[in-house]
Enzyme design. Structure first.
Site, PDB file in Angstrom:
ATOM      1  N   SER A 129     -10.296   3.966  -6.740  1.00 18.97           N
ATOM      2  CA  SER A 129     -11.256   4.634  -5.626  1.00 18.97           C
ATOM      3  C   SER A 129     -11.942   5.772  -6.192  1.00 18.97           C
ATOM      4  O   SER A 129     -12.609   6.822  -5.439  1.00 18.97           O
ATOM      5  CB  SER A 129     -10.057   5.210  -4.645  1.00 18.97           C
ATOM      6  OG  SER A 129      -9.288   4.383  -4.043  1.00 18.97           O
TER       7      SER A 129
ATOM      8  N   ASP B  71     -12.832   4.241   4.338  1.00 20.64           N
ATOM      9  CA  ASP B  71     -11.762   3.289   4.825  1.00 20.64           C
ATOM     10  C   ASP B  71     -12.189   2.604   6.006  1.00 20.64           C
ATOM     11  O   ASP B  71     -12.771   3.206   7.120  1.00 20.64           O
ATOM     12  CB  ASP B  71     -10.327   4.035   5.092  1.00 20.64           C
ATOM     13  CG  ASP B  71      -9.653   4.286   3.865  1.00 20.64           C
ATOM     14  OD1 ASP B  71     -10.113   4.337   2.902  1.00 20.64           O
ATOM     15  OD2 ASP B  71      -8.418   4.630   4.219  1.00 20.64           O
TER      16      ASP B  71
ATOM     17  N   ASP C 141      -5.377   4.883  -5.792  1.00 21.95           N
ATOM     18  CA  ASP C 141      -6.130   5.858  -4.766  1.00 21.95           C
ATOM     19  C   ASP C 141      -6.477   7.291  -5.518  1.00 21.95           C
ATOM     20  O   ASP C 141      -6.067   7.597  -6.419  1.00 21.95           O
ATOM     21  CB  ASP C 141      -5.251   6.050  -3.526  1.00 21.95           C
ATOM     22  CG  ASP C 141      -6.072   6.156  -2.086  1.00 21.95           C
ATOM     23  OD1 ASP C 141      -7.280   6.641  -2.348  1.00 21.95           O
ATOM     24  OD2 ASP C 141      -5.621   6.199  -1.111  1.00 21.95           O
TER      25      ASP C 141
ATOM     26  N   ASP D  35       0.880  -1.349  -0.167  1.00 21.81           N
ATOM     27  CA  ASP D  35      -0.023  -0.097   0.121  1.00 21.81           C
ATOM     28  C   ASP D  35       0.917   1.369   0.021  1.00 21.81           C
ATOM     29  O   ASP D  35       2.115   1.134  -0.613  1.00 21.81           O
ATOM     30  CB  ASP D  35      -1.123  -0.033   1.297  1.00 21.81           C
ATOM     31  CG  ASP D  35      -2.161   0.741   0.889  1.00 21.81           C
ATOM     32  OD1 ASP D  35      -2.199   1.897   0.903  1.00 21.81           O
ATOM     33  OD2 ASP D  35      -3.242   0.053   0.424  1.00 21.81           O
ATOM     34  N   ASP D  36       0.253   2.419   0.491  1.00 21.03           N
ATOM     35  CA  ASP D  36       1.116   3.733   0.385  1.00 21.03           C
ATOM     36  C   ASP D  36       2.313   3.614   1.168  1.00 21.03           C
ATOM     37  O   ASP D  36       2.789   2.660   1.969  1.00 21.03           O
ATOM     38  CB  ASP D  36       0.116   4.657   0.955  1.00 21.03           C
ATOM     39  CG  ASP D  36       0.538   6.205   0.487  1.00 21.03           C
ATOM     40  OD1 ASP D  36       1.706   6.263  -0.271  1.00 21.03           O
ATOM     41  OD2 ASP D  36      -0.404   7.064   0.798  1.00 21.03           O
TER      42      ASP D  36
ATOM     43  N   ARG E  63     -13.497   1.145  -4.399  1.00 20.25           N
ATOM     44  CA  ARG E  63     -14.002   1.328  -3.348  1.00 20.25           C
ATOM     45  C   ARG E  63     -15.070   2.380  -3.377  1.00 20.25           C
ATOM     46  O   ARG E  63     -15.298   3.447  -4.147  1.00 20.25           O
ATOM     47  CB  ARG E  63     -12.805   2.201  -2.414  1.00 20.25           C
ATOM     48  CG  ARG E  63     -11.773   1.009  -2.072  1.00 20.25           C
ATOM     49  CD  ARG E  63     -12.267   0.313  -0.835  1.00 20.25           C
ATOM     50  NE  ARG E  63     -12.640   1.098   0.014  1.00 20.25           N
ATOM     51  CZ  ARG E  63     -11.804   1.885   0.837  1.00 20.25           C
ATOM     52  NH1 ARG E  63     -10.640   1.891   0.670  1.00 20.25           N
ATOM     53  NH2 ARG E  63     -12.343   2.543   1.869  1.00 20.25           N
TER      54      ARG E  63
END
Lengths: 424, 424
Positions: free
Chosen positions: B187, B216, B155, B77-78, B212
């Site tokens: 996203s 979150d 994202d 992830d990030d 999404r």
């Protein structure tokens, strides 16, 4: 030296109920949170409020090792009564669900080496609508004594909060006059607080061993959080009321709605807050990791510390809280402490907390022996300037015990004297 | 017969992204909920976002049996990037934390028989402030392909939601033009919904494998409840968008803040809702009972049902909810179903739910073979008029699978044909 100071500490407390009971918070099992008012013994025989349920739980408290670590009361909650009193005005246990009667159940519990608790209500009815004690308080107290009851929880539904300042002490006197020591658990302040009345804690402490002062716990983290916040936000008001023989009561220990971490948090904070440890769980099916939490001897020792001082929240910032409780041993003017680090954040990753002992208020130049009460970590003897760093899981806790050392901390390796001094 | 109907069902879906991927919801491991943007590899080497962390998790996904039950993606992830692009405008992995580079990490993951996922952001920056793809989307797609990435989560921080209708499809086309099949997780709708824009789901379905559409997830029951409610309250709007190759994404599977019962509830509802199963847990320390939930093969089979139909809430009253998902096998016009009973109450005692199969919409006169997917309970073959009764723990779940039977239900004992037909 520590013994002398302990006695001084005790002698300075307020006047309290003189039944010699609850010098440390009571420990046991209580039916309400887990089994509620389930009276359906035909459809749900294993889980209904019945003598079988309490016998089974008494059996398990002994056989599963709970008694060995201090749990002793088997407490019936609401819904054990017939809807009407008997011909002489006496309380009658439900004839189908308690066919042997309450004296027989008490005998069964006593034969196990345990103690027996019962529930009633100060008002006209119990919260679930069974007969309350109003108008029969002397007879009921005597009946409880004849049943050899050891603990009475007196709820406050269907009564006037303004009457409680008279009624609760009166029932307490009736209990005492029976000559049988019975723990007296009151709901007196919580109903008054709900009604906007400021409770007379001087009188409550004098007449009750325990009292509820906030909402019933529900089996959820949200409910537990609300109680934690109540105890933290009102600590200056409620901490002075607690002490040996007289404790605030934050309600039961539960499990379904709590994660492993959250259950650890509840157990740790209940110990910090000198709370009664009344499990309301199904001991037949409880998972082993939750059982291990409830049986953690080191945390129970904090809860049962003889000073009976209720701990307080000493830090709260960005979801991290630190709670601290003064405990024995004492050396000179320095207490030992249990310290709980709580992570109220929900972002899924552990938080690091780093703090010196001095910042926690642990200032004895002799140092402190520090250990983690859930994890098998012994930090050794630390000076007040030592910075400790803990990693706290989300909605979880790290609880440490810091025992003040009786002589000046030196860098010598651990010697046998230290070991004996701190071993429980 | 069931095969023919299955093909018909598939052919009736909307036009979807044609990369041949995510015909069932992806399964794997993702770093975010558990490890966040922890870049402190000096102070916290075991938990920082680094190639070591992902290698370790890849090792454990295989050695601890997760791969054997279907988990295959290891997703970064990030916070994996250097703060600046390289001299040719290329993305550069953090040189200290990923010293071997992303291609080497992908190779490591592939050598384990697993697939490799990566994170980027459509905007100028990722949510944590690392370089986004805006202005470099073609180069970045090609770079991901050259690293042999299998899954891209894109994202939407630091970008204009109004631009996404152009930008997300464009990056998807760049991914496709590389010739390397990569799952494309968007996203796009959630940022538009937050901005008050009604997303164009026709286009989203055409360009993304996953998207999404809500907050979150945080590691708490409250957060999980909010997602469950979102999926129930908006189901008529979002269910039609889901199908093989294109799924709603309710976010990760976590554990710290969830009780055992609550984790079972999340896993069961994620399966009912045809959700990606992306674990964000520490596989080094996960408790065995949570591991067993994540590895429950029967529930994974529901999640991975080839029809790819997202289930719905069919009942909600006084804290009890029933959720239902049509699954294979199909007989004539009748689906099989997975059915989850959820208890949202917090009063600490299990709730009984009694309902006939017909009331659940299970109306095939041939009957259904019913089994519990967490408990080892086989109800046998039941007719639509049979009333089933389940006991659901607070914040817990009971999930059943009801397989429609291929011939008229009779009272004959089970024969081998039935057994073969329903065995998974």
């Amino acid at each position: 030296m520590s013994v002398i100071l302990l006695l001084l500490a005790l002698s300075s407390t307020v006047i309290a109920l003189d039944n010699g009971l609850a010098l440390t918070p009571p420990m046991g099992w209580l039916s309400w949170e887990r089994f509620r008012c389930n009276t359906d013994c035909e459809g749900d025989p294993e889980n209904c409020i019945s003598e079988n349920l309490f016998r089974t739980m008494a059996d398990l408290v002994v056989s599963e090792g709970y008694a060995a670590v201090g749990y002793e009361y088997i407490n019936v909650d609401d819904c054990w009564l017939e809807k009407n009193r008997g011909p002489r005005g006496e309380l009658v246990a439900d004839r189908k669900r308690f066919p042997s009667g309450m004296r027989a159940l008490a005998d069964y519990v006593h034969a196990k080496g345990l103690k027996f608790g019962i529930y009633e209500d100060y008002g006209n009815y119990t919260c679930a609508g069974y007969p309350g004690i109003l108008g029969s308080s002397r007879q009921d107290a005597e009946q409880f004594a004849s049943w050899e009851v050891d603990y009475v929880k007196l709820d406050g539904c269907y009564s006037l909060p303004t009457d409680m300042d008279v009624g609760y002490p009166e029932f307490g006197r009736h209990l005492n006059r029976t000559g049988r020591p019975m723990v007296y658990s009151c709901s007196w302040p919580v109903y008054q607080i709900y009604a906007g009345i400021s409770p007379n804690f001087t009188s409550i402490i004098e007449h009750c061993n325990l009292w509820r002062n906030f909402d019933d716990i529900q089996d959820s983290w949200a409910s537990l959080e609300s109680i934690i916040d109540y105890y933290g936000n009102n600590q200056d008001y409620i901490i002075p009321n607690a002490g040996p023989g007289h404790f605030n009561d934050a309600d039961m220990l539960g499990n379904f709605g709590l994660s492993y971490e959250q259950s650890k948090t509840q157990m740790a904070l209940w110990a910090i807050l000198a709370q009664p440890l009344l499990m309301s769980v199904d001991l037949r099916t409880i998972r082993p990791e939750y059982k291990a939490i409830l049986q953690n001897k080191k945390i129970i020792a904090v809860d049962q510390d003889p000073l009976g001082i209720q701990g307080r929240r000493i830090y709260k910032h960005k979801g991290i809280e630190i709670w601290s409780r003064p405990i024995t041993p004492i050396y000179q003017t320095y207490y030992s402490y249990a310290v709980a680090f709580v992570n109220r954040r929900t972002d899924g990753t552990p938080s690091d907390v780093a703090v010196t002992l001095r910042e926690l208020g642990l200032q004895s130049p002799t140092g402190y022996r520090v250990e983690d009460l859930y994890e098998d970590v012994d930090y050794g003897v630390l000076s007040p300037n030592t910075k400790i760093k803990v990693k706290v899981n989300p909605s979880g806790v790290v609880i440490l015990r810091a025992d003040v050392q009786p002589e000046r901390f030196s860098k010598r390796p651990l010697n046998p004297f230290y070991y004996r001094y701190t071993k429980k």
